[in-house]
Design a protein around this motif. Structure first.
Motif, short mmCIF file in Angstrom:
data_model
loop_
_atom_site.label_atom_id
_atom_site.label_comp_id
_atom_site.label_asym_id
_atom_site.label_seq_id
_atom_site.Cartn_x
_atom_site.Cartn_y
_atom_site.Cartn_z
N GLN A 37 5.84 -1.30 11.36
CA GLN A 37 4.72 -0.38 11.47
C GLN A 37 4.61 0.34 10.14
O GLN A 37 5.58 0.96 9.68
CB GLN A 37 4.92 0.63 12.59
CG GLN A 37 3.80 1.65 12.67
CD GLN A 37 4.03 2.71 13.73
OE1 GLN A 37 5.17 2.97 14.11
NE2 GLN A 37 2.97 3.30 14.20
N LEU A 38 3.47 0.24 9.52
CA LEU A 38 3.21 0.92 8.26
C LEU A 38 2.14 1.98 8.52
O LEU A 38 1.13 1.70 9.14
CB LEU A 38 2.72 -0.06 7.20
CG LEU A 38 3.64 -1.23 6.89
CD1 LEU A 38 2.95 -2.21 5.96
CD2 LEU A 38 4.95 -0.75 6.30
N LEU A 39 2.40 3.17 8.04
CA LEU A 39 1.47 4.27 8.25
C LEU A 39 1.30 5.02 6.94
O LEU A 39 2.28 5.35 6.27
CB LEU A 39 1.99 5.23 9.32
CG LEU A 39 1.16 6.47 9.61
CD1 LEU A 39 -0.16 6.10 10.24
CD2 LEU A 39 1.94 7.41 10.52
N LYS A 40 0.07 5.23 6.57
CA LYS A 40 -0.21 5.99 5.36
C LYS A 40 -1.25 7.05 5.70
O LYS A 40 -2.29 6.74 6.26
CB LYS A 40 -0.71 5.08 4.25
CG LYS A 40 -0.83 5.78 2.92
CD LYS A 40 -1.05 4.81 1.79
CE LYS A 40 -1.05 5.59 0.49
NZ LYS A 40 -1.23 4.72 -0.65
N ALA A 54 -5.68 6.87 1.48
CA ALA A 54 -5.15 6.06 2.58
C ALA A 54 -6.28 5.12 3.00
O ALA A 54 -7.21 5.53 3.67
CB ALA A 54 -4.73 6.95 3.75
N ASP A 55 -6.21 3.86 2.56
CA ASP A 55 -7.25 2.91 2.92
C ASP A 55 -6.64 1.54 3.19
O ASP A 55 -5.50 1.26 2.83
CB ASP A 55 -8.35 2.84 1.85
CG ASP A 55 -7.84 2.34 0.51
OD1 ASP A 55 -6.84 1.60 0.46
OD2 ASP A 55 -8.46 2.68 -0.51
N GLY A 61 -3.08 -4.73 0.40
CA GLY A 61 -2.85 -5.26 -0.93
C GLY A 61 -1.54 -4.85 -1.56
O GLY A 61 -0.96 -5.60 -2.33
N ASP A 62 -1.06 -3.66 -1.24
CA ASP A 62 0.16 -3.16 -1.87
C ASP A 62 1.33 -3.06 -0.88
O ASP A 62 2.36 -3.70 -1.04
CB ASP A 62 -0.09 -1.79 -2.49
CG ASP A 62 -1.16 -1.82 -3.56
OD1 ASP A 62 -1.30 -2.86 -4.24
OD2 ASP A 62 -1.86 -0.80 -3.73
N LEU A 68 6.63 -7.62 2.90
CA LEU A 68 6.88 -9.06 3.05
C LEU A 68 7.88 -9.55 2.01
O LEU A 68 8.82 -10.28 2.32
CB LEU A 68 5.57 -9.84 2.94
CG LEU A 68 4.59 -9.68 4.09
CD1 LEU A 68 3.22 -10.25 3.72
CD2 LEU A 68 5.12 -10.32 5.36
N ARG A 69 7.68 -9.14 0.78
CA ARG A 69 8.57 -9.56 -0.31
C ARG A 69 10.00 -9.04 -0.08
O ARG A 69 10.96 -9.79 -0.17
CB ARG A 69 8.02 -9.04 -1.65
CG ARG A 69 8.74 -9.57 -2.85
CD ARG A 69 8.14 -9.08 -4.17
NE ARG A 69 6.70 -9.25 -4.22
CZ ARG A 69 5.82 -8.26 -4.34
NH1 ARG A 69 6.23 -7.02 -4.44
NH2 ARG A 69 4.53 -8.51 -4.37
N GLU A 70 10.13 -7.75 0.22
CA GLU A 70 11.45 -7.14 0.38
C GLU A 70 12.20 -7.67 1.59
O GLU A 70 13.43 -7.73 1.58
CB GLU A 70 11.32 -5.62 0.47
CG GLU A 70 10.93 -4.98 -0.84
CD GLU A 70 10.70 -3.48 -0.72
OE1 GLU A 70 10.82 -2.91 0.40
OE2 GLU A 70 10.39 -2.86 -1.76
N SER A 71 11.50 -8.05 2.65
CA SER A 71 12.15 -8.53 3.87
C SER A 71 12.49 -10.02 3.80
O SER A 71 13.23 -10.53 4.64
CB SER A 71 11.26 -8.28 5.08
OG SER A 71 10.10 -9.09 5.01
#
Length: 134
Positions: A37-40, A54-55, A61-62, A68-71
């Motif tokens: 879960q990502l929340l900004k 926050a968009d 994009g970021d 994904l890369r880190e996991s």
């Protein structure tokens, strides 16, 4: 009569070729790496000037690509997202009803299941309107 707005984001080609990002499931065999879960949260000054942005574009994009890369995931499935932005009508209405400086909160949230394929995924079919190799 109603009004609807639609947001879209097209990933750069190298992201499309590297990661699977789906709002549904995949028919390829995979191992679940867990849910994310990502929340900004952000806010706009006077409803028009983004002070803390926050968009969806930044989220997809970021933030999502970083996760994904880190996991070490091959992708994310069952993606759901919500965005709270203010319509121009709401912003103008608040300008006329509130005297002084005010902040409008914004928020974007994304959830989904990170996956790693247990065998190489099948090549992705070209999107409608996209020529092969585009």
């Amino acid at each position: 009569a109603g009004c609807a707005a639609q947001s879209s984001y097209v990933y750069p080609r190298e992201i499309q070729e590297r990661y699977t990002i789906l709002t549904g499931d995949t028919n390829q065999p995979y191992q679940s790496l867990g849910y994310v879960q990502l929340l900004k949260k952000g806010f706009d000054l006077m409803g028009f000037i983004s002070v803390v942005d926050a968009d969806l574009e930044a989220m997809f994009g970021d933030e999502l690509v970083r996760v994904l890369r880190e996991s070490g995931a091959d992708g994310i499935i069952n993606v759901q997202f919500r965005e709270r932005q203010w319509t121009p009508g709401e912003r103008i209405g608040l300008l006329f009803t509130i005297v002084g400086i005010f902040w409008l909160p914004t928020q974007v949230e994304l959830t989904g299941e990170l996956i790693r394929y247990t065998q190489a995924p099948a090549p992705m079919a070209p999107q409608p309107g996209m020529a092969p190799g585009q």
